[in-house]
Design a protein around this motif. Structure first.
Motif, PDB file in Angstrom:
ATOM      1  N   GLY A 191      19.772 -17.086 -14.654  1.00 58.19           N
ATOM      2  CA  GLY A 191      18.974 -16.867 -13.595  1.00 58.19           C
ATOM      3  C   GLY A 191      18.430 -15.390 -13.340  1.00 58.19           C
ATOM      4  O   GLY A 191      18.286 -14.971 -12.416  1.00 58.19           O
ATOM      5  N   GLU A 192      18.166 -14.769 -14.575  1.00 58.04           N
ATOM      6  CA  GLU A 192      17.851 -13.223 -14.633  1.00 58.04           C
ATOM      7  C   GLU A 192      16.314 -13.484 -14.575  1.00 58.04           C
ATOM      8  O   GLU A 192      15.803 -12.268 -15.121  1.00 58.04           O
ATOM      9  CB  GLU A 192      18.669 -12.528 -15.403  1.00 58.04           C
ATOM     10  N   LEU A 193      15.612 -14.473 -14.563  1.00 56.65           N
ATOM     11  CA  LEU A 193      14.094 -14.208 -14.964  1.00 56.65           C
ATOM     12  C   LEU A 193      13.382 -14.460 -13.692  1.00 56.65           C
ATOM     13  O   LEU A 193      13.799 -15.362 -12.685  1.00 56.65           O
ATOM     14  CB  LEU A 193      13.671 -15.556 -15.678  1.00 56.65           C
ATOM     15  N   THR A 194      12.246 -13.652 -13.669  1.00 59.13           N
ATOM     16  CA  THR A 194      11.356 -13.822 -12.360  1.00 59.13           C
ATOM     17  C   THR A 194      10.740 -14.943 -12.365  1.00 59.13           C
ATOM     18  O   THR A 194      10.623 -15.809 -13.558  1.00 59.13           O
ATOM     19  CB  THR A 194      10.313 -12.511 -12.440  1.00 59.13           C
ATOM     20  N   GLN A 195       9.898 -15.438 -11.393  1.00 60.08           N
ATOM     21  CA  GLN A 195       9.144 -16.621 -11.468  1.00 60.08           C
ATOM     22  C   GLN A 195       8.052 -16.473 -12.424  1.00 60.08           C
ATOM     23  O   GLN A 195       7.753 -17.526 -13.180  1.00 60.08           O
ATOM     24  CB  GLN A 195       8.566 -16.687 -10.047  1.00 60.08           C
ATOM     25  N   ASN A 196       7.790 -15.230 -12.564  1.00 61.03           N
ATOM     26  CA  ASN A 196       6.487 -15.221 -13.792  1.00 61.03           C
ATOM     27  C   ASN A 196       7.048 -15.459 -14.898  1.00 61.03           C
ATOM     28  O   ASN A 196       6.447 -16.149 -15.844  1.00 61.03           O
ATOM     29  CB  ASN A 196       5.987 -13.796 -13.460  1.00 61.03           C
ATOM     30  N   GLU A 197       8.179 -14.605 -15.315  1.00 59.18           N
ATOM     31  CA  GLU A 197       8.771 -14.835 -16.712  1.00 59.18           C
ATOM     32  C   GLU A 197       9.442 -16.436 -16.835  1.00 59.18           C
ATOM     33  O   GLU A 197       9.211 -16.884 -17.984  1.00 59.18           O
ATOM     34  CB  GLU A 197      10.092 -14.069 -16.773  1.00 59.18           C
ATOM     35  N   ARG A 198       9.625 -17.177 -15.929  1.00 61.02           N
ATOM     36  CA  ARG A 198      10.026 -18.576 -15.913  1.00 61.02           C
ATOM     37  C   ARG A 198       8.984 -19.439 -16.469  1.00 61.02           C
ATOM     38  O   ARG A 198       8.971 -20.173 -17.305  1.00 61.02           O
ATOM     39  CB  ARG A 198      10.759 -19.125 -14.642  1.00 61.02           C
ATOM     40  N   LEU A 199       7.640 -19.140 -15.995  1.00 61.33           N
ATOM     41  CA  LEU A 199       6.416 -19.824 -16.045  1.00 61.33           C
ATOM     42  C   LEU A 199       6.028 -19.381 -17.632  1.00 61.33           C
ATOM     43  O   LEU A 199       5.594 -20.330 -18.518  1.00 61.33           O
ATOM     44  CB  LEU A 199       5.546 -19.478 -15.262  1.00 61.33           C
TER      45      LEU A 199
ATOM     46  N   ASP B  13      -5.905 -10.750 -19.317  1.00 57.62           N
ATOM     47  CA  ASP B  13      -4.558 -10.533 -18.869  1.00 57.62           C
ATOM     48  C   ASP B  13      -4.109 -11.706 -17.855  1.00 57.62           C
ATOM     49  O   ASP B  13      -5.071 -12.363 -17.157  1.00 57.62           O
ATOM     50  CB  ASP B  13      -4.140  -9.356 -17.904  1.00 57.62           C
ATOM     51  N   CYS B  14      -3.051 -11.969 -17.791  1.00 55.84           N
ATOM     52  CA  CYS B  14      -2.646 -13.021 -16.897  1.00 55.84           C
ATOM     53  C   CYS B  14      -1.315 -13.082 -16.283  1.00 55.84           C
ATOM     54  O   CYS B  14      -0.536 -12.117 -16.690  1.00 55.84           O
ATOM     55  CB  CYS B  14      -2.945 -14.490 -17.612  1.00 55.84           C
ATOM     56  N   ARG B  15      -1.197 -13.481 -14.977  1.00 54.07           N
ATOM     57  CA  ARG B  15       0.300 -13.715 -14.420  1.00 54.07           C
ATOM     58  C   ARG B  15       0.305 -14.864 -13.507  1.00 54.07           C
ATOM     59  O   ARG B  15      -0.819 -15.033 -13.056  1.00 54.07           O
ATOM     60  CB  ARG B  15       0.693 -12.191 -13.778  1.00 54.07           C
ATOM     61  N   ILE B  16       1.460 -15.213 -12.843  1.00 60.42           N
ATOM     62  CA  ILE B  16       1.396 -16.232 -12.007  1.00 60.42           C
ATOM     63  C   ILE B  16       1.301 -15.836 -10.525  1.00 60.42           C
ATOM     64  O   ILE B  16       1.486 -14.583 -10.380  1.00 60.42           O
ATOM     65  CB  ILE B  16       2.824 -16.892 -12.037  1.00 60.42           C
ATOM     66  N   LYS B  17       0.509 -16.500  -9.992  1.00 60.15           N
ATOM     67  CA  LYS B  17       0.140 -16.062  -8.671  1.00 60.15           C
ATOM     68  C   LYS B  17       0.362 -17.307  -7.541  1.00 60.15           C
ATOM     69  O   LYS B  17       0.171 -18.612  -7.990  1.00 60.15           O
ATOM     70  CB  LYS B  17      -1.310 -15.513  -8.456  1.00 60.15           C
ATOM     71  N   GLU B  18       0.870 -17.213  -6.593  1.00 64.36           N
ATOM     72  CA  GLU B  18       0.984 -18.093  -5.499  1.00 64.36           C
ATOM     73  C   GLU B  18      -0.198 -18.084  -4.445  1.00 64.36           C
ATOM     74  O   GLU B  18      -0.240 -16.829  -3.740  1.00 64.36           O
ATOM     75  CB  GLU B  18       2.294 -18.305  -4.892  1.00 64.36           C
ATOM     76  N   LEU B  19      -0.932 -19.026  -4.051  1.00 65.41           N
ATOM     77  CA  LEU B  19      -1.729 -18.917  -3.080  1.00 65.41           C
ATOM     78  C   LEU B  19      -1.905 -20.258  -2.284  1.00 65.41           C
ATOM     79  O   LEU B  19      -1.933 -21.266  -2.634  1.00 65.41           O
ATOM     80  CB  LEU B  19      -3.094 -18.730  -3.882  1.00 65.41           C
ATOM     81  N   ASP B  20      -1.718 -19.994  -0.745  1.00 65.05           N
ATOM     82  CA  ASP B  20      -1.696 -21.048  -0.096  1.00 65.05           C
ATOM     83  C   ASP B  20      -0.432 -22.164  -0.282  1.00 65.05           C
ATOM     84  O   ASP B  20      -0.898 -23.244  -0.234  1.00 65.05           O
ATOM     85  CB  ASP B  20      -2.878 -21.755   0.293  1.00 65.05           C
ATOM     86  N   GLY B  21       0.805 -21.480  -0.894  1.00 63.02           N
ATOM     87  CA  GLY B  21       1.439 -22.483  -1.451  1.00 63.02           C
ATOM     88  C   GLY B  21       1.265 -23.106  -2.728  1.00 63.02           C
ATOM     89  O   GLY B  21       1.951 -24.213  -3.024  1.00 63.02           O
ATOM     90  N   ASN B  22       0.296 -22.899  -3.417  1.00 62.01           N
ATOM     91  CA  ASN B  22      -0.154 -23.402  -4.560  1.00 62.01           C
ATOM     92  C   ASN B  22       0.334 -22.195  -5.896  1.00 62.01           C
ATOM     93  O   ASN B  22      -0.093 -21.319  -5.781  1.00 62.01           O
ATOM     94  CB  ASN B  22      -1.509 -23.868  -5.049  1.00 62.01           C
ATOM     95  N   LEU B  23       0.797 -22.806  -7.205  1.00 60.33           N
ATOM     96  CA  LEU B  23       1.227 -21.761  -8.059  1.00 60.33           C
ATOM     97  C   LEU B  23       0.001 -22.014  -9.162  1.00 60.33           C
ATOM     98  O   LEU B  23      -0.499 -23.069  -9.359  1.00 60.33           O
ATOM     99  CB  LEU B  23       2.507 -22.003  -8.576  1.00 60.33           C
ATOM    100  N   GLY B  24      -0.391 -20.763  -9.489  1.00 62.20           N
ATOM    101  CA  GLY B  24      -1.510 -20.977 -10.506  1.00 62.20           C
ATOM    102  C   GLY B  24      -1.633 -19.544 -11.414  1.00 62.20           C
ATOM    103  O   GLY B  24      -1.119 -18.756 -11.259  1.00 62.20           O
ATOM    104  N   TRP B  25      -2.454 -19.696 -12.225  1.00 63.59           N
ATOM    105  CA  TRP B  25      -2.443 -18.631 -13.222  1.00 63.59           C
ATOM    106  C   TRP B  25      -3.835 -17.638 -12.813  1.00 63.59           C
ATOM    107  O   TRP B  25      -4.567 -17.963 -12.450  1.00 63.59           O
ATOM    108  CB  TRP B  25      -2.539 -18.807 -14.691  1.00 63.59           C
ATOM    109  N   GLU B  26      -3.407 -16.517 -12.486  1.00 60.42           N
ATOM    110  CA  GLU B  26      -4.430 -15.655 -12.127  1.00 60.42           C
ATOM    111  C   GLU B  26      -4.865 -14.745 -13.359  1.00 60.42           C
ATOM    112  O   GLU B  26      -3.787 -13.927 -14.328  1.00 60.42           O
ATOM    113  CB  GLU B  26      -3.648 -14.238 -11.080  1.00 60.42           C
ATOM    114  N   TYR B  27      -5.907 -14.487 -13.610  1.00 60.85           N
ATOM    115  CA  TYR B  27      -6.689 -13.801 -14.848  1.00 60.85           C
ATOM    116  C   TYR B  27      -7.270 -12.633 -14.371  1.00 60.85           C
ATOM    117  O   TYR B  27      -8.240 -12.502 -13.443  1.00 60.85           O
ATOM    118  CB  TYR B  27      -7.628 -14.676 -15.662  1.00 60.85           C
ATOM    119  N   ASN B  28      -7.354 -11.708 -15.557  1.00 61.93           N
ATOM    120  CA  ASN B  28      -8.081 -10.385 -15.231  1.00 61.93           C
ATOM    121  C   ASN B  28      -8.768 -10.100 -16.512  1.00 61.93           C
ATOM    122  O   ASN B  28      -8.091 -10.079 -17.375  1.00 61.93           O
ATOM    123  CB  ASN B  28      -6.905  -9.144 -15.020  1.00 61.93           C
ATOM    124  N   ASN B  29     -10.073  -9.898 -16.320  1.00 58.91           N
ATOM    125  CA  ASN B  29     -11.096  -9.747 -17.434  1.00 58.91           C
ATOM    126  C   ASN B  29     -11.021  -8.311 -17.582  1.00 58.91           C
ATOM    127  O   ASN B  29     -11.674  -7.557 -16.745  1.00 58.91           O
ATOM    128  CB  ASN B  29     -12.275 -10.499 -17.282  1.00 58.91           C
TER     129      ASN B  29
END
Length: 431
Positions: free
Chosen positions: A154-162, A295-311
């Motif tokens: 249980g030592e992973l963040t939500q981002n690391e789990r994804l 770059d990418c990381r997980i992001k929650e938006l309006d209760g939805n999880l998805g990948w956020e990208y940075n160009n």
């Protein structure tokens, strides 16, 4: 012969052959495609080892998948399609897939990406081969700088789990490459066009989500002439997570694309067919030039999880300036770090909660607290903490003192040994 020498020879071969193919006065699309697919198959045949029961096939299929793939690297025999020279292979037989394009422009990128986009559908129900576990473990260690056991503790963040989930899928899938022989005249335009394609597939309506654009969906390499896009998933190219959770998972480079091609294929083969000699990769001391792209990381938006990208925006001038190969160096440590890593090499773990002398030792060596010491040691990528214990992230960590400084690194490929011998050679020549 080292991987760099072979890559240089293959690159010159490709350049010469492409010049010949480009001069052919042929208008028939299928024949044009066949020529470039034939060249790709020839390059792949020149890249593999002859005693592994491997085969390069063209215009063939993965069982239950309707997509015809241009070039496949497979193990064993396939099922021949009657009255054709084409075959059907089981998913677990396929080591690499290459989609071939004479020209790679925006529509070709989209077509090639879509051919790979939902490949996972044909692998999810399959039991992965044994080598996949080790490939995945090593990649996760490099990217998240934690061991895969952290998912249970249980030592992973939500981002690391994804990321954990995505790296597992990436390790389970074949190496996927789009190879375009002509196309964009600059690395800048190549990057800009691919990002334009991605930006058109951003989910704006959560009732109609656009699937197929997570990190594992991206090809391992996209080649456009002399330019490459590459995935930093630790198989073999590496970029650890930043402190704020961003993962620079896609980069671009103008360095010899056949070198990256060989790295991808050979890395997969060394895991699948252990023990292949790691000497195949030469001294492994050259660091090929590449620029961060996505770059990418997980992001929650309006209760939805998805990948956020940075160009990552980089000017054309700066991209053209980054052509020099740099030299790998092991991690330099201070005395306290060196002593602790050396101890870990002997006893595997140190209990941070019960070792009564550790904190006083690191404070005596200039640290304000044990926490400060541990955080700085973790930043080296050599260690991780789980259940209050400090452990090595490496398989064969070695420590050396060279030129009056302290170093440590993973040495299972002999990279640290090669670096040390090279440094000794320099010193001998100076004297």
């Amino acid at each position: 012969m080292s991987i760099i020498t072979i890559a240089d020879l293959l690159n010159e071969f490709v350049k010469a052959e492409v010049e010949i193919l480009n001069q052919q006065n042929i208008k028939h699309p299928t024949t044009i495609g066949t020529m470039y697919e034939g060249l790709t198959a020839t390059v792949l045949n020149k890249s593999i080892f002859q005693h592994l029961n491997l085969k390069v096939v063209r215009n063939s299929f993965i069982n239950n998948c309707n997509t015809e793939f241009d070039v496949l690297l497979v193990e064993g025999k396939g099922k021949e399609i009657p009255y054709t020279d084409r075959f059907v292979y089981e998913p677990e037989q396929v080591i690499a897939i290459i989609q071939v394009k004479k020209n790679l422009y925006s529509k070709d990128i989209e077509e090639g990406y879509n051919n790979f986009r939902f490949l996972i559908d044909y692998y999810e129900s399959k039991e992965p081969e044994k080598f996949v576990n080790k490939l995945f473990r090593d990649s996760f260690r490099h990217i998240c700088q934690k061991d895969i056991s952290a998912i249970e503790s249980g030592e992973l963040t939500q981002n690391e789990r994804l990321i954990f989930h995505h790296l597992w899928i990436d390790a389970s899938l074949p190496v996927r490459i789009i190879w375009g022989y002509n196309g964009f005249k600059s690395e800048y335009n190549f990057r800009d066009s691919f990002y334009d394609y991605l930006s058109k597939n951003i989910t704006l309506d959560f009732e109609n989500k656009i699937a197929g654009f997570g990190p594992y969906n991206f090809p391992n390499q996209i080649i456009c002439g002399q330019y490459s896009m590459l995935k930093n998933n630790g198989m073999p190219f590496i970029q650890p997570l930043s402190k704020n959770g961003w993962w620079s998972f896609y980069v671009t480079s103008s360095y010899n694309p056949t070198y990256y091609f060989l790295e991808l294929i050979w890395t997969r083969l060394t895991y699948k067919f252990e023990p292949l000699p790691l000497e195949l990769f030469g001294e492994d001391l050259d660091m090929q030039p590449a620029y961060k792209y996505l770059d990418c990381r997980i992001k929650e938006l309006d209760g939805n999880l998805g990948w956020e990208y940075n160009n990552i925006l980089i000017s054309d001038e700066d991209l053209k300036a980054n052509t020099e190969v740099s030299q790998w160096e092991p991690t330099e440590l201070d005395l306290a770090q060196f002593e602790i890593v050396t101890e870990l090499c002997h006893k595997y773990e140190i209990d941070l909660e019960t070792d009564a002398d550790l904190e006083s030792y690191v404070i005596k060596n200039g640290y304000s607290s044990l926490d400060e010491f541990v955080e700085k040691l973790k930043a080296t990528g050599l260690v991780y903490i789980e259940n209050g214990k400090l452990m090595l992230l490496t398989d064969q960590c070695q420590c050396i003192i060279q030129n009056g400084k302290f170093y440590a690194a993973e040495n299972k490929s002999g990279r640290l040994t090669n670096w040390s011998l090279k440094e000794l050679g320099k010193k001998k020549n100076e004297n």
